[in-house]
Design a protein around this motif. Structure first.
Motif, PDB file in Angstrom:
ATOM      1  N   GLU B 155      -8.714   4.369   5.140  1.00 18.13           N
ATOM      2  CA  GLU B 155      -7.525   3.734   4.554  1.00 18.13           C
ATOM      3  C   GLU B 155      -7.467   4.076   3.056  1.00 18.13           C
ATOM      4  N   LYS B 158      -6.226   7.501   2.290  1.00 17.04           N
ATOM      5  CA  LYS B 158      -4.785   7.607   2.508  1.00 17.04           C
ATOM      6  C   LYS B 158      -4.020   6.990   1.334  1.00 17.04           C
ATOM      7  N   ILE B 159      -4.504   5.840   0.879  1.00 18.31           N
ATOM      8  CA  ILE B 159      -3.866   5.179  -0.266  1.00 18.31           C
ATOM      9  C   ILE B 159      -3.893   6.121  -1.477  1.00 18.31           C
ATOM     10  N   ARG B 161      -4.012   9.418  -1.521  1.00 19.95           N
ATOM     11  CA  ARG B 161      -3.053  10.519  -1.346  1.00 19.95           C
ATOM     12  C   ARG B 161      -1.636  10.047  -1.625  1.00 19.95           C
ATOM     13  N   GLN B 162      -1.303   8.850  -1.108  1.00 17.64           N
ATOM     14  CA  GLN B 162       0.045   8.313  -1.304  1.00 17.64           C
ATOM     15  C   GLN B 162       0.292   8.015  -2.790  1.00 17.64           C
ATOM     16  N   LYS B 165       0.671  11.088  -4.877  1.00 16.22           N
ATOM     17  CA  LYS B 165       1.975  11.694  -4.617  1.00 16.22           C
ATOM     18  C   LYS B 165       3.046  11.029  -5.483  1.00 16.22           C
ATOM     19  N   LEU B 166       2.943   9.706  -5.639  1.00 14.14           N
ATOM     20  CA  LEU B 166       3.893   8.978  -6.489  1.00 14.14           C
ATOM     21  C   LEU B 166       3.872   9.528  -7.917  1.00 14.14           C
ATOM     22  N   ILE B 169       5.475  13.024  -7.976  1.00 14.50           N
ATOM     23  CA  ILE B 169       6.942  12.986  -7.949  1.00 14.50           C
ATOM     24  C   ILE B 169       7.472  12.648  -9.337  1.00 14.50           C
ATOM     25  N   ILE B 176       7.382   0.046  -8.211  1.00 13.30           N
ATOM     26  CA  ILE B 176       7.047   0.840  -7.026  1.00 13.30           C
ATOM     27  C   ILE B 176       5.545   1.089  -6.954  1.00 13.30           C
ATOM     28  N   GLU B 178       3.167  -0.906  -8.119  1.00 14.23           N
ATOM     29  CA  GLU B 178       2.392  -2.142  -7.946  1.00 14.23           C
ATOM     30  C   GLU B 178       1.796  -2.373  -6.552  1.00 14.23           C
ATOM     31  N   PRO B 179       2.612  -2.264  -5.494  1.00 13.67           N
ATOM     32  CA  PRO B 179       1.989  -2.498  -4.181  1.00 13.67           C
ATOM     33  C   PRO B 179       0.870  -1.480  -3.874  1.00 13.67           C
ATOM     34  N   TRP B 180       1.016  -0.257  -4.353  1.00 13.69           N
ATOM     35  CA  TRP B 180      -0.043   0.743  -4.134  1.00 13.69           C
ATOM     36  C   TRP B 180      -1.276   0.393  -4.964  1.00 13.69           C
ATOM     37  N   GLU B 182      -2.215  -2.613  -5.659  1.00 14.67           N
ATOM     38  CA  GLU B 182      -2.859  -3.740  -4.984  1.00 14.67           C
ATOM     39  C   GLU B 182      -3.653  -3.247  -3.760  1.00 14.67           C
ATOM     40  N   MET B 183      -3.121  -2.238  -3.072  1.00 20.26           N
ATOM     41  CA  MET B 183      -3.833  -1.642  -1.927  1.00 20.26           C
ATOM     42  C   MET B 183      -5.116  -0.957  -2.402  1.00 20.26           C
ATOM     43  N   TYR B 187      -8.834  -2.218  -1.015  1.00 19.35           N
ATOM     44  CA  TYR B 187      -9.791  -1.387  -0.277  1.00 19.35           C
ATOM     45  C   TYR B 187     -10.909  -0.862  -1.183  1.00 19.35           C
TER      46      TYR B 187
END
Lengths: 198, 377
Positions: B155, B158-159, B161-162, B165-166, B169, B176, B178-180, B182-183, B187
């Motif tokens: 997990e 993956k977080i 990589r995501q 990517k943000l 970009i 936008i 913030e939730p990432w 927190e993830m 983890y």
């Protein structure tokens, strides 16, 4: 050319573009169509065109429908105080099958995933915020139990906080009818994490 | 746990090789390039679902062939038998893993089911190379003894990589991000807490295994260096999460500028010491090798204790740079650990010391096949 008929080759090509259909299955399907009566094939092709022409997205919940607002949104029997937010139309079907939820839905059209180019703008987030009314009491976030779903849940819960609603998310847990000892460690650990106070 | 046999098909230079193993030590003799390591690699595929040195699964397929397959029968410490089968087809990119004819959908769920410890020449980077190599060592050791760690790591990756990517970009707003964040915190803190616990548990085992290898006054030690320096040993997951949150806030501008995630366990390191000497920077070749072997024996004992299952031990070309005394010490240690698989070009290292019998077998490997299996002498 591998096939002796150009139109058969084309049909196979079309089938093999569908998810989980490989080359061999596509060939079997195409040959089956060839054997079907003409009327059946006619019905089949009309059904294909109809889903594209008749189906639209509900102006309220963004679920797929043939009339907007959709039968669920326009059903006076449904509890309008509760909205269940899901990722895809297929999730609505899944929740409906339980016959346990009598509220309304909101279909986001996916989950946040920068790698797939999906940000809040690509989802029906604004639409969710604008449909919240004074009478709305609870929003249930029912995303998939993966990184993207969890992040979307976090994002929405922050966004919804100022509305002063009850915000809940569905539990992640053990499949019914299974034994604790047979559950995989990850599922069991998550179920422990999301335990409820009695 | 023990492997009773193996069958390789179109695996590297083995077209069709079958072999019955001894319960304890199995030695593969032969010149370089004959296919000794390939047998160990196939064992790694069976027990870990992947190779310990190939970059891609396709590398393990015999030249001009489309697939490989490997089978084995495994007997657990409690005498439960399992048939394992792995098949990889490069054209269909299909990897099929079966335990007793049940196809396993999630390959990561296999990790830890059949514990294994490997030392190969590539592992020299654990004490000599970059932090990434040391993290790999930590992760595979904890992963084999803790399923939740495997899940959390997957997990977390993956977080990352995501989140990266943000940044890539660009124009990323805090709302936008913030939730990432927190993830990442959620983890990342779990992973760091588990690593802290792991270092506490493995430290005394390393001390013991180092002392068993060499008579010395050198005291080995390891220090966990989390990327977030403020993390202390006694911290709980919640404490760690709080620190990560603060760090993320502090490094926000740097992260945006460098388009990369700078906070979290993916930037942790470990420092190995002998007394007060930093091993990576100052140790001799011999000290490096002894330290590495001590780490691997500790890994073995740690996994055995945590899993309640004896791992199999793979030693790929480990003896080539060891002197006679250390070789004999190591051989007498591994002899009593469990089932071991050893490759070497030099039969002499076993001297008169080793007794060959039904449970301690040697095999000659030549040009992709086992030419003779000397059981009793």
């Amino acid at each position: 050319m591998l096939y002796t008929s150009e139109s058969l080759a084309q049909l196979i090509e079309q089938f093999s573009q569908l998810p989980s259909i490989g080359r061999k299955t596509a060939q079997r399907l195409a040959l089956h169509i060839l054997k079907m009566p003409r009327e059946e094939v006619q019905k089949f092709s009309e059904a294909l065109i109809n889903v594209k022409e008749k189906i639209l997205y509900c102006s309220v919940c963004a679920n797929i429908t043939e009339s907007s607002p959709c039968p669920i949104c326009s059903n006076p029997q449904r509890n309008r105080k509760i909205i269940c937010v899901v990722e895809e139309p297929s999730d609505v079907l899944a929740v409906e099958k339980t016959h346990e939820f009598k509220g309304l839905y909101h279909v986001l059209g996916g989950a946040l995933s920068p790698l797939d180019g999906i940000g809040p703008e690509e989802l029906k987030v604004k639409e969710l915020l604008t449909r919240i009314e004074d009478s709305t009491e609870e929003i249930i976030l029912a995303m998939n139990p993966n990184v993207e779903g969890e992040t979307t849940t976090l994002y929405l819960s922050r966004l919804l906080k100022p509305f002063n609603l009850k915000i809940s998310r569905i539990a992640r847990g053990l499949p019914i009818g299974s034994n604790l000892e047979f559950a995989d460690e990850a599922t069991l650990a998550r179920a422990l994490e999301g335990r409820t106070i009695l | 746990m023990k492997l009773s046999n193996i069958a390789l098909s179109q695996f590297r230079n083995h077209t069709n090789t079958e072999c019955e193993f001894g319960e304890k030590t199995n030695v593969f003799l032969g010149n370089n390039g004959e296919g000794k390591t390939n047998i160990l690699e196939s064992i790694s595929f069976l027990l870990l679902t992947k190779s310990f040195h190939a970059k891609t699964d396709a590398d393990a397929i015999q030249q001009e062939k489309k697939f490989f397959s490997v089978h084995t029968n495994v007997i657990s410490d409690t005498d439960i038998q399992s048939k394992i089968h792995i098949y990889y087809n490069k054209e269909e990119k299909q990897k099929e893993y079966k335990i007793n004819s049940n196809t396993i959908q999630k390959l990561s769920s296999v990790i830890g089911e059949f514990p294994i410890v490997i030392i190969s020449p590539e592992h020299a980077t654990i004490t000599m190379g970059s932090p990434a190599e040391r993290r790999k060592f930590i992760d595979i050791t904890i992963s084999q003894s803790n399923k939740m760690y495997v899940e959390n790591m997957m997990e977390y990756k993956k977080i990352l990589r995501q989140r990266n990517k943000l940044f890539e970009i660009g124009n990323v707003s805090l709302k936008i991000l913030e939730p990432w964040n927190e993830m990442l915190v959620k983890y990342g803190s779990k992973i760091i807490a588990k690593r802290i616990q792991f270092f506490k548990e493995i430290f005394p085992i390393i001390t013991k295994s180092y002392a068993s290898l060499i008579e010395t006054t050198e005291e080995p030690s390891i220090t966990y260096i989390p990327q977030s320096e403020n993390i202390e040993e006694h911290y709980t997951v919640e404490n760690i999460a709080e620190i990560l949150r603060k760090e993320i806030e502090k490094k926000y501008k740097d992260e945006v500028r460098l388009k990369n995630t700078l906070v979290g366990p993916h930037r942790d390191d470990v420092v190995f010491y002998l007394n007060t000497m930093n091993v990576r920077e100052f140790a001799s070749q011999g000290q490096h090798k002894t330290f590495l072997i001590a780490l691997k024996i500790a890994e073995f004992l740690y996994i055995k204790e945590q899993c309640n299952e004896t791992p199999v031990f793979l030693l790929d070309d480990v003896f080539s740079e060891l002197d006679e005394i250390r070789t004999q010490k190591l051989l007498s240690i591994v002899e009593n650990l469990g089932q071991t698989f050893i490759t070497t070009t030099n039969e002499k290292i076993f001297g008169d010391f080793f007794v060959w019998n039904d449970s301690q077998r040697k095999f000659s490997v030549k040009n992709g096949s086992i030419v003779n299996e000397k059981v009793f002498v």
